[in-house]
Design a protein around this motif. Sequence first.
Motif, mmCIF file in Angstrom:
data_model
loop_
_atom_site.group_PDB
_atom_site.id
_atom_site.type_symbol
_atom_site.label_atom_id
_atom_site.label_comp_id
_atom_site.label_asym_id
_atom_site.label_seq_id
_atom_site.Cartn_x
_atom_site.Cartn_y
_atom_site.Cartn_z
ATOM 1 N N ASP A 107 0.708 -1.236 0.021
ATOM 2 C CA ASP A 107 0.058 0.029 0.055
ATOM 3 C C ASP A 107 0.883 1.286 -0.026
ATOM 4 O O ASP A 107 0.293 2.223 -0.431
ATOM 5 C CB ASP A 107 -0.886 0.003 1.228
ATOM 6 C CG ASP A 107 -2.073 -1.141 1.246
ATOM 7 O OD1 ASP A 107 -2.491 -1.306 -0.067
ATOM 8 O OD2 ASP A 107 -2.541 -1.568 2.337
ATOM 9 N N ARG A 162 -5.671 -0.996 -8.458
ATOM 10 C CA ARG A 162 -6.091 -2.276 -9.041
ATOM 11 C C ARG A 162 -5.055 -3.316 -9.233
ATOM 12 O O ARG A 162 -5.192 -4.454 -8.773
ATOM 13 C CB ARG A 162 -6.806 -1.912 -10.080
ATOM 14 C CG ARG A 162 -7.906 -1.030 -10.322
ATOM 15 C CD ARG A 162 -8.694 -0.948 -11.745
ATOM 16 N NE ARG A 162 -9.747 -0.050 -11.609
ATOM 17 C CZ ARG A 162 -10.991 -0.614 -11.242
ATOM 18 N NH1 ARG A 162 -11.101 -1.853 -11.252
ATOM 19 N NH2 ARG A 162 -12.165 0.032 -11.359
ATOM 20 N N LEU A 163 -3.899 -2.903 -9.653
ATOM 21 C CA LEU A 163 -3.002 -3.810 -9.966
ATOM 22 C C LEU A 163 -2.313 -4.538 -8.429
ATOM 23 O O LEU A 163 -1.807 -5.572 -8.354
ATOM 24 C CB LEU A 163 -1.633 -3.106 -10.584
ATOM 25 C CG LEU A 163 -1.721 -2.765 -12.164
ATOM 26 C CD1 LEU A 163 -0.596 -2.367 -12.675
ATOM 27 C CD2 LEU A 163 -2.391 -4.187 -12.922
ATOM 28 N N CYS A 164 -2.175 -3.409 -7.343
ATOM 29 C CA CYS A 164 -1.915 -4.096 -5.946
ATOM 30 C C CYS A 164 -2.981 -4.703 -5.143
ATOM 31 O O CYS A 164 -2.853 -4.955 -4.071
ATOM 32 C CB CYS A 164 -1.238 -2.889 -5.493
ATOM 33 S SG CYS A 164 0.102 -2.197 -6.194
ATOM 34 N N ARG A 165 -4.319 -4.534 -6.050
ATOM 35 C CA ARG A 165 -5.426 -5.504 -5.314
ATOM 36 C C ARG A 165 -5.646 -4.616 -4.056
ATOM 37 O O ARG A 165 -5.937 -5.376 -3.103
ATOM 38 C CB ARG A 165 -5.198 -6.684 -5.153
ATOM 39 C CG ARG A 165 -5.034 -7.547 -6.433
ATOM 40 C CD ARG A 165 -4.599 -9.141 -6.113
ATOM 41 N NE ARG A 165 -4.354 -9.774 -7.565
ATOM 42 C CZ ARG A 165 -4.407 -10.952 -7.597
ATOM 43 N NH1 ARG A 165 -4.346 -12.011 -6.597
ATOM 44 N NH2 ARG A 165 -3.934 -11.707 -8.930
ATOM 45 N N GLU A 209 -8.235 -3.477 -1.585
ATOM 46 C CA GLU A 209 -9.577 -3.467 -1.113
ATOM 47 C C GLU A 209 -9.989 -2.448 -0.505
ATOM 48 O O GLU A 209 -9.606 -1.991 0.854
ATOM 49 C CB GLU A 209 -9.479 -4.758 -0.143
ATOM 50 C CG GLU A 209 -9.144 -6.069 -0.751
ATOM 51 C CD GLU A 209 -9.333 -7.203 0.296
ATOM 52 O OE1 GLU A 209 -10.008 -6.862 1.269
ATOM 53 O OE2 GLU A 209 -9.112 -8.476 0.043
#
Length: 432
Positions: free
Chosen positions: A372, A423-426, A428
Motif C-alpha cells: 500500500d 487495481r494492480l496491487c489489489r 480492497e
Amino acid sequence: MYRVWNFVTNYSLLLIIGALLALIWANSDPHGYHHFVEYPLWFNDWVGVDAKAWIASYGEDFHTGDTASRLRVLTAHFLVNDILMAFFFAIAAKEVWEAVILKNGSLRGRKAATPLFATAGGMLGPVTVYLGLATLLGSDVYDAAANGWAIPTATDIAFSYLVGRIVFGAGHPAVRFLLLLAIADDAAGLIILAIFYPSGALALEWLMLSLGAAIGVFVLFNWLPRTLDRGDQLRRKSTWVRNHLSFWPYLIAACLSWYGFQESGLHPALGLLPIVPTIPHADRAFGIFSEAEQYLTDLLNHIEHLLKHPVEIILFFFGMMNAGVEFSAIGAPTWLVFAGLIIGKPTGILLFGWFAAGPLKLGLPRGMRMIDLLVIGCVAAIGFTVSLFIASVAFEPGPVQDAAKMGALFSFAAAIISIVAGRLCRVEKRYG
C-alpha cells in the motif's frame, strides 16, 4: 474526516478554474496574458519588486520609463504570489502547528513515526531522480534546471486526499497515513522555501521585526490576559480582549512580520508563519477534515473560518497568475519535474516506509500492507499547488520556469496512475 468534498471544492475548485483559464489565455493570446500578470498597480518605495529590474524587463511594454525614482513596483503577480498567498500558507501552517503541538495532534508520538520516515523518502526520492536525470541529460540541462530540485518534493494535500479516498475508500488506514504524510510534507515544504529560495539578498536582521511582532502580540494579547484571569472562572480579561479586539492585533502583527520577511530576503509569502503560533488556539486537534473543527470557537479556528472564502478567491488568482504556460514551453525541466514526482515519490515513500516499518520495527497501521505504500506514493505524486509556487520562485520568468510549471501541471496524471496502481496491487476499498 467528513468534510473532504467541501474542502476540495472550497480550496481547489476555483484554483483549477483559474489554472485552466490561464492555460487557455496564454496559448491564445500570450502577450495579453503576460500584460495582465505583470501589470503595475503601484510605484512606491516599500512594497513590490525592484522597479529598475521591472522597467528593464517590462517597462517598454507598458510605456513606462520614468517612475519618479521609486524603488519598487507592486505588480499583479507580486500582489497574489507574495502578499495574498501569505494567507494560504498561514492556513497550512495552522494545520501543521496543531498537528505537532496540540493534544491528539496527528504528528505527535509513535503513530507519526512511519509516516514521517515516508515523508523523508517522498522528498529525497524526487530530488534524486530530478538531479540524477538532469545530470544524465548533460551539463547544459543541469546548469539550467538544477535550482528547481525542490519542485517535485511537494504534495498537494487536497487533491491527494481526494484521490486517496477514491483509491482506498474513506475507511482505509492508508488514507489516514496519506494525510499525515501530506501534512508533514507541507511543513517540510515551508522550511525548504524559507531556507533555499530567498526572494533577494539576505538581511536577516529584519527578522527581528517579525520576531518582535510575534513576541509582542503573544505577550500583550494572549499571555497577559490569561495571566490576569487566574482565579477568575469567568475569564473577564481574555473575554474582553476577544470580544473587543478580536483578530486586529494579530493582523497588525502579521503586517509587520510580513514586511520583516520581505526586507530580510526570505520569501514574504511565508511572512505570517511566526504569528500563527501566537494566536489563542484550541486545546486539542481534531484533524484537518474533521467535522468537529467547525464547532471550535477559539480565535485561531475563528480566523481560519474568516479566511475561508478570501483564500478560495486568492487561489483562483494564483492559478491565473502561475499556470499560464504555452504548450510550446514543454522541455527538459517539464520531464524532470514529472519524473521526480511520478517515479521519485512512489519509490522514496516505499523504500523509506519499508525501512521504518520493517528493520526499524516502527510498524504500519493495522490493516495496511507494505504494498500500500507504493500506491500511497503514487497518490502523493500530485504536486500542483505548491509545486507551481516553488517553480515560480526557483526560476526567473522565462522558458525554464514555464517548462517546470508544465511538469507541475502534468502531475495530475498521478491520479490516473494511482487508480491503476490500486487495481494492480489489489487494494480492497474500505468505507467504514
